[in-house]
Each structure stands twice: as C-alpha cells, then as structure tokens.
Scaffold this active site. Structure first.
Site, short mmCIF file in Angstrom:
data_model
loop_
_atom_site.label_atom_id
_atom_site.label_comp_id
_atom_site.label_asym_id
_atom_site.label_seq_id
_atom_site.Cartn_x
_atom_site.Cartn_y
_atom_site.Cartn_z
NE ARG A 27 38.69 39.57 37.74
CZ ARG A 27 39.62 39.76 36.81
NH1 ARG A 27 40.62 38.88 36.69
NH2 ARG A 27 39.58 40.81 36.01
N GLY A 97 50.41 41.02 34.21
CA GLY A 97 49.73 42.32 34.25
C GLY A 97 48.54 42.30 35.20
NE ARG A 125 50.97 44.35 29.60
CZ ARG A 125 50.17 43.33 29.87
NH1 ARG A 125 50.66 42.25 30.45
NH2 ARG A 125 48.89 43.39 29.60
CB SER A 171 41.07 47.83 30.91
OG SER A 171 41.94 47.17 31.82
CD GLN A 173 45.26 43.25 33.20
OE1 GLN A 173 45.97 44.23 33.08
NE2 GLN A 173 45.61 42.05 32.78
CG ASP A 325 43.54 37.70 27.00
OD1 ASP A 325 44.16 38.75 26.75
OD2 ASP A 325 43.14 37.41 28.13
CE LYS A 352 45.42 43.06 26.20
NZ LYS A 352 44.78 43.24 27.49
NE ARG A 356 49.30 38.63 23.50
CZ ARG A 356 48.65 38.30 24.61
NH1 ARG A 356 47.36 38.59 24.73
NH2 ARG A 356 49.26 37.66 25.58
NE ARG A 400 46.20 35.25 26.84
CZ ARG A 400 45.67 34.42 27.75
NH1 ARG A 400 45.46 33.16 27.44
NH2 ARG A 400 45.36 34.85 28.95
C1 S3P Z 1 42.49 40.32 32.25
C2 S3P Z 1 42.04 41.36 31.48
C3 S3P Z 1 42.52 41.62 30.12
C4 S3P Z 1 43.23 40.41 29.54
C5 S3P Z 1 44.18 39.78 30.51
C6 S3P Z 1 43.45 39.33 31.76
C7 S3P Z 1 41.97 40.17 33.63
O1 S3P Z 1 43.41 42.73 30.14
O2 S3P Z 1 43.91 40.77 28.36
O3 S3P Z 1 44.82 38.66 29.94
O4 S3P Z 1 42.12 39.10 34.24
O5 S3P Z 1 41.37 41.14 34.12
P1 S3P Z 1 42.86 44.25 30.09
O6 S3P Z 1 41.98 44.44 31.24
O7 S3P Z 1 44.10 45.10 30.20
O8 S3P Z 1 42.20 44.38 28.76
#
Ligand code: S3P
Length: 406
Positions: A27, A97, A125, A171, A173, A325, A352, A356, A400
């Site tokens: 970020r 991701g 994904r 989420s 992300q 995570d 993921k 997992r 992980r």
């Molecule tokens: C993350 C959000 C999570 C997490 C990933 C990092 C992020 O994923 O599992 O390792 O930095 O925004 P999701 O938003 O898909 O749950």
C-alpha cells in the site's frame, strides 16, 4: 524445486527481528506512486511479492531508489495523480494476489492500457469480484475465462464514477482496489464489507493527507468506508511495523517448542490482524504485549512469548478475517494441543496461494496427525503434547504453508 531440511529445535531463546509488514508495504508503494513529492518507506518488506509491486510502479514510469542499510528503505519520487505512464510490457506480479488486485484498482483510474498477469497459482485465483465493480465505475476491464481470472487487461479512465459497493466477502484486497480506484472518481465511493477486514489502506491514506471516512465495523458489524475522489496525496515518511503474520510462525514455535523466552520488537498489532493472538490466548498460550505505541497510523507493540501447553478450540464466522493468513500455523498449534480444534466458515481459504484447507489436512496427516477436512474448514485432533513424527512434506508453492510445516 528447492528442498529444506528442518530438524527439531532443542530450545528457542532471544530476540527475533521480524521483517516489515507485507500488506502495508504494498500500500505504501502504491500510494507513494500517485502522491506528489518524495516518499520514504522505512523497513519495507523486500520479499518477492512486494518487489513485484515495486517493479510494476517502475514499469509505469516512476523512479524508485532502494537502500539496504541498516534497515531496508525505499525512496519514491511521486509526480502526482497524472504521473504514471503506460508500461511497455506486461506487469508480471508473480505469486502476489495483493499486487494484482490493488494494481487493477489503481490502474482502473489511469487513462491507458495495462496488462497484469502472474504465476500459475495467481492465474487461478478469482478476479471477477474486483473486475465487476471496477467496470461499474467506468473502467474497461477484461479477464481470462470470461472475466474470472488473470491475465487482466485494464483500459483505465479518468474520471471514474463513484459507486456504492457491497462486498460479497470481507476482503481487504477487494476493498483496497475499490478505494484506490475511488481516488480517481467523481464523487464519493462507498465500500461496505460484511465484516471488517484489515484496514491498512484506510489508515495509510491519511498519512498521505487524504480524508477517508469509516463507519461501523465494531463487534462484527458491517463496516462502510467512504473515499472522495480528486484528493491530492502528498509524499510522506512511512515507518512499517514488523509483520504479525510472519511473527505468527515464531510465536507458535516459541509456544510449542520447549523454549525459554522469545521477544519480538515493534510488531504490528492492528486489531484487524490480531485474531491469532487472541485465539492462542484462549488456547492457553503465554503471550505478553508490552509498550503499545503507534507507527505511521498503525498500532505496534513488543511481544514476549513463553512456552505453554495448548488446548483445542472451536472458531468460525466473524473471527476469521482477523486471522485469515494464520490458518496454516493455527493448524500446527492445534496439532500439538490437547483436544480437538474445529475451524468453520473458512471457504475463502481454498482461494489463497493454495487451497489451504486441503493442503494443511493432507500435510498434517504425513506427521501422524488425525485430521478431517470439512467443506468449509477443518477438524484436527490434537496430539496432547506428544511429538509429531518427522515427514517429507510439500509446500505446494505456498510460502505460509512452507513456514507452518517448518
Ligand atoms: C491482504 C488481504 C488478504 C490476505 C492477503 C493480504 C491484503 O486477502 O489473505 O495475504 O494485503 O489486502 P483477501 O483480501 O483476499 O482476504
């Protein structure tokens, strides 16, 4: 393929310096890229995922300086909201991701074409959840498999239209992709998530001078975030805490190996991330949190971990986003605990870097642990302190999983 041989540790003791937080590093790089003026990012995570985000920003025309002394440091000279340029090659985001999804959001607001791709795991994904709302904002976006997956082609537009988005899953992300696009929209973009996910984007934007509104999100309530477009970000001095998700492996090791005392300084303890700490406490772990303070808008603390006997627990639902995570390492703690541990409502874990749930069930069995894989989680019968037997196991290309098995 690389092999790692791990022998049981007799004793763990001392101070563990944990690398910078991965989510916050991504970020900070992306916000610096659209801010005006220099940003310095102290203690960034120089691991492959974050380096992919960095390389993408460089490919989009922004000079970056990396320094390695004595802690990793990045200097990014942002040129404001119109500084990014069309890259002359595909943006390869490797296994990351977060890079793929956040960049898709940011690039939706840049008036040129970008193509984003990644490794085999990343190309499997789900991307529709990001692509669809960004299309509603006015960006032209295509994904392979009829819009399901990467590679993703983005023809960005400026300005985008603000939307009111209800996320189907918690989420960070997805939320962050929409907030980044919202920076380049006319009006205020609202994002509502069913349960609050990690809120690093909301905490970091004000460090760059932006105003973000956050309503709700306490006690498992939905949270609604507002981002008004057209705000100009200013370069900032950012200090990144140690990553609690990396610390988690050391915390569980220090709990279950007959250790002395392990200290972990300046670890991020953002409440949207500390689910595992709370849960380990309920399982009987001895973790002391000291010297709480703030670093660039994020709560941090020193953690002291002593060995303890653990008992199994049942968890599900709204507690999972704060430890999303940490599932692989929670499974390891559960495997040596007294009694049964059950995790439910954890379907997201199948999406993921690897599935997992399936992977941890299969790999723990190799150590002699009784495990039942459930459609939405896992049931693990703890070994009640008996040692696991050595095994030849597989990481399935998932960092992980590798750390948890080690
Ligand atoms: C993350 C959000 C999570 C997490 C990933 C990092 C992020 O994923 O599992 O390792 O930095 O925004 P999701 O938003 O898909 O749950």
């Amino acid at each position: 393929m690389s092999r790692l041989i791990v022998r049981p540790a007799g004793r763990l003791q001392g101070e563990a310096t944990i690398p910078g937080d991965k989510s916050i590093t991504h970020r900070a790089i992306l916000l610096a890229a659209v801010a005006e003026g220099p940003t310095t990012i102290h203690h960034y995570l120089p691991a492959d995922d974050c380096l992919r985000t960095l390389a993408a920003v460089e490919a989009l025309g922004l000079p970056v300086k990396r320094e390695a002394t004595p802690i990793p440091l990045l200097r990014i000279s942002g040129g404001g909201p119109t500084a990014l340029r069309e890259a002359d090659h595909l943006l390869d985001l490797g296994n990351s991701g977060t890079s793929l999804r956040l960049l898709t959001g940011l690039l939706a607001g840049q008036p040129f074409i970008s193509i984003l791709t990644g490794d085999v795991s990343l190309r499997r994904r789900p991307m529709r959840r990001v692509i669809e709302p960004l299309r509603r904002m006015g960006a032209e976006i295509y994904g392979w498999g009829g819009g399901e997956r990467a590679p993703v082609v983005v023809r960005g537009r400026r300005p985008l239209q603000a939307i009111d988005a209800e996320l189907p899953v918690a989420s960070a992300q997805l939320k962050s992709a929409l907030l980044l696009a919202g920076l380049f929209a006319d009006g205020t973009t609202h994002v509502t998530e069913p349960i609050r996910s990690r809120d690093h984007t909301e905490r970091l934007l004000p460090q760059f001078g932006a105003v973000v509104t956050v309503d709700g999100g306490v006690d498992g309530q939905p949270s609604r975030i507002g981002m008004t477009g057209g705000q100009r970000l200013r370069g900032a001095e950012i200090h990144i805490p140690a990553d609690l998700s990396s610390a988690a492996f050391v915390i569980v090791a220090a709990t279950i190996v007959k250790a002395a005392e392990v200290r972990l300084p300046a670890v991020g303890v953002n409440p949207t991330r500390t689910g595992l700490l709370d849960l380990l406490g309920e399982m009987g772990a001895k973790i002391t949190v000291e010297r709480r303070r703030e670093l660039s808008g994020e709560p941090v603390a020193d953690l002291i971990v002593r060995p303890a006997s653990l008992r199994g627990v049942a968890i599900g639902g709204d507690r999972l986003p704060a430890m999303i995570d940490e599932f692989p390492i929670l499974c390891v703690a559960a495997a040596v605990a007294d009694g049964e541990t059950v995790v439910r409502n954890a379907e997201e874990l199948r999406l993921k870097e690897s599935d997992r749930i399936a992977v941890m069930a299969a790999e723990l069995r190799k150590f002699g642990v009784a495990v039942e894989e459930l459609a939405d989680g896992i049931r693990i019968s703890g070994q009640s302190g008996r040692r696991l037997r050595g095994a030849v196991c597989q990481s399935h290309g998932d960092h992980r999983i590798a750390m948890a098995l080690a």
